[in-house]
Design a protein around this motif. Structure first.
Motif, short mmCIF file in Angstrom:
data_model
loop_
_atom_site.label_atom_id
_atom_site.label_comp_id
_atom_site.label_asym_id
_atom_site.label_seq_id
_atom_site.Cartn_x
_atom_site.Cartn_y
_atom_site.Cartn_z
N LYS A 281 0.85 -1.23 0.12
CA LYS A 281 -0.09 0.00 -0.10
C LYS A 281 0.85 1.25 -0.04
CE LYS A 281 -3.20 2.67 2.97
NZ LYS A 281 -3.84 2.55 4.26
N VAL A 282 2.06 1.43 0.82
CA VAL A 282 2.77 2.42 1.04
C VAL A 282 3.72 2.63 -0.28
CG1 VAL A 282 4.44 3.70 2.27
CG2 VAL A 282 2.55 2.22 3.45
N LYS A 284 3.22 1.73 -3.18
CA LYS A 284 2.32 2.23 -4.45
C LYS A 284 2.60 3.82 -4.13
CE LYS A 284 -1.70 1.83 -7.10
NZ LYS A 284 -3.05 0.91 -7.06
N GLU A 285 1.99 4.32 -2.86
CA GLU A 285 1.89 5.68 -2.80
C GLU A 285 3.48 6.52 -2.98
OE1 GLU A 285 0.68 6.28 1.14
OE2 GLU A 285 -1.31 5.48 0.97
N ILE A 286 4.46 5.59 -2.78
CA ILE A 286 5.86 6.33 -2.76
C ILE A 286 6.37 5.94 -4.32
CG2 ILE A 286 6.26 6.61 -0.35
CD1 ILE A 286 8.13 4.27 -0.43
N ASP A 287 5.52 5.22 -5.08
CA ASP A 287 6.19 4.66 -6.27
C ASP A 287 7.52 4.06 -6.25
OD1 ASP A 287 5.90 4.49 -9.13
OD2 ASP A 287 7.27 6.14 -9.57
N LYS A 297 7.92 8.28 4.99
CA LYS A 297 6.35 7.67 4.93
C LYS A 297 6.31 6.08 5.17
CE LYS A 297 4.37 10.62 1.58
NZ LYS A 297 3.55 10.72 0.06
N TRP A 301 4.56 4.65 8.47
CA TRP A 301 3.73 3.69 8.47
C TRP A 301 3.99 2.52 9.20
CZ3 TRP A 301 4.49 -1.38 6.21
CH2 TRP A 301 3.20 -2.01 6.05
N SER A 308 -4.59 -0.96 7.02
CA SER A 308 -3.80 -1.76 6.21
C SER A 308 -4.44 -3.06 6.00
CB SER A 308 -2.44 -2.03 6.72
OG SER A 308 -1.55 -0.92 6.63
#
Length: 385
Positions: A281-282, A284-287, A297, A301, A308
């Protein structure tokens, strides 16, 4: 080795390993629902000086080029521990593997498979299975069902067309691996609740969370149970001491005692269940990038992964109890206890259980009994050389 305009070259340097990883990330970026992984983590997995898998394995990484442009990659590898297994457990003498399979088109894919097969023959192998990248404990199998949603932590995700390309090159299915989706907000059936309550009332049975203050000891307890519980399973390769230490170091930031449980019977550890928050999940957010602020991040997390999803990659009960009712009773106790903890502490809504061998009747029955449903399927293929 060449096939028309395709040239396949071995990975021999640090720069080559970087190119190998970057090529994998390039293909992942083009695959719907794929999640970018940390480049540094991927480089470490193929570094002979860092990944203890190489202590008992020969590995040949290869990149395919067409007119100077990288168009695919593959690994051929031989796990010496797998060669020692009895053939009825899926591996055994003469069995090599391929993994890290990515290709721009079917012609490239077949050229890569041919190159891996040729290298394995040269090493004396008579059979190949795959994809397994690199260890059976990392990313085994090709995704053949469940392409319409993102994978969870430490699960592979592949383009749908790879299945046809591999099967068209005379590979047949050797083993089917399943993952199950569970709605963690729903209570289990009255029957399972009664089973859990019965275990909780038994003074001989104690379920506890993992103690991070003695983390190394807890890891050894868990993996001792695992090596016994899974020893007869298809494809099982025991963890070495250095792999135990490596896994402990890598997973420690994701370990939360509330969702990693050990069951003791008369003070003796007999069962465990590991649950990991889904770091994808994270990522994906930070690529998949640690800089400039991805590391922060990710760190924040990991301290409390609220909202989650969870994944249960491993659970086990000592083999001496496998033919008794106690095995399923302890499994239900572990699953329900962690389900409640994940929901209450982390506001978890869903979890993924697996992978599970499709012919592991005990685990399949447990997955069905708790109301989970198959959400992903992976195939490991085989072929005579």
């Amino acid at each position: 080795m060449t096939d028309s305009q395709i040239v396949i070259t071995p990975v021999t340097s640090k720069a080559d390993r970087k190119a190998f990883v970057d090529l994998g990330q390039h293909f992942a970026a083009q695959t719907p629902y794929s999640v970018p992984q940390l480049r540094g983590e991927m480089l470490e997995l193929i570094d002979p000086d860092k990944n203890p898998f190489f202590e008992h394995a020969q590995v040949r990484l290869m990149i395919a080029y067409r007119e100077g442009r990288a168009v695919g990659r593959i690994s051929g590898h031989i796990d010496e521990l797998a060669l020692e297994l009895p053939p009825e457990q899926g591996m055994g003498p003469g069995t090599g593997m391929f993994g890290y399979f990515d290709a721009e088109d079917e012609e490239t894919g077949h050229a890569l498979l041919a190159a891996a097969e040729q290298w394995l023959r040269e090493q004396g192998m008579t059979r190949v299975i795959g994809p397994i990248s690199l260890s059976i404990w990392e990313e085994p199998g090709l995704l053949t069902f469940g392409h319409d949603h993102a994978p969870t932590i430490m699960m592979g995700h592949h383009p749908a067309q790879y299945q046809g390309w591999i099967e068209n090159y005379d590979y047949t299915a050797a083993k089917r691996l399943l993952t199950y989706d569970l709605d963690t907000t729903k209570e289990f059936s009255p029957l399972i609740q009664r089973i859990v309550k019965s275990c909780e009332r038994n003074p001989k049975i104690v379920m506890r969370g993992a103690d991070k203050s003695r983390f190394a000891d807890e890891v050894r307890i868990i993996l001792t149970i695992l090596n016994d519980a899974w020893s007869d399973n298809w494809g099982f390769i025991p963890f070495t001491d250095s792999e135990i230490a490596y896994a402990a170091k890598k997973l420690k930031p994701l370990i939360h005692p509330e969702i990693v449980r050990i069951v003791e019977l008369d003070g003796r550890p007999v069962a465990f269940m590991i649950t990991l928050p889904d770091v994808n999940k994270v990522l994906k957010e930070i690529d998949g990038k640690m800089l400039p602020f991805g590391w922060f991040k990710l760190w924040r997390w990991s301290k409390k992964p609220l909202d989650s999803d969870m994944r249960v990659p491993l659970m086990g009960v000592l083999k001496e109890f496998h033919n008794s009712r106690l095995a399923s009773q302890l499994a239900f106790m572990l699953i329900d206890g962690i389900r409640l903890a994940a929901t209450e502490k982390f506001n978890t809504q869903r979890a993924e259980i697996g992978w599970i061998l499709d012919d592991n009747q005990g685990m399949v029955a447990i997955a069905d009994a708790i109301g989970s449903t198959i959400n992903r399927e992976y195939l490991i293929y085989q072929k005579s050389l």
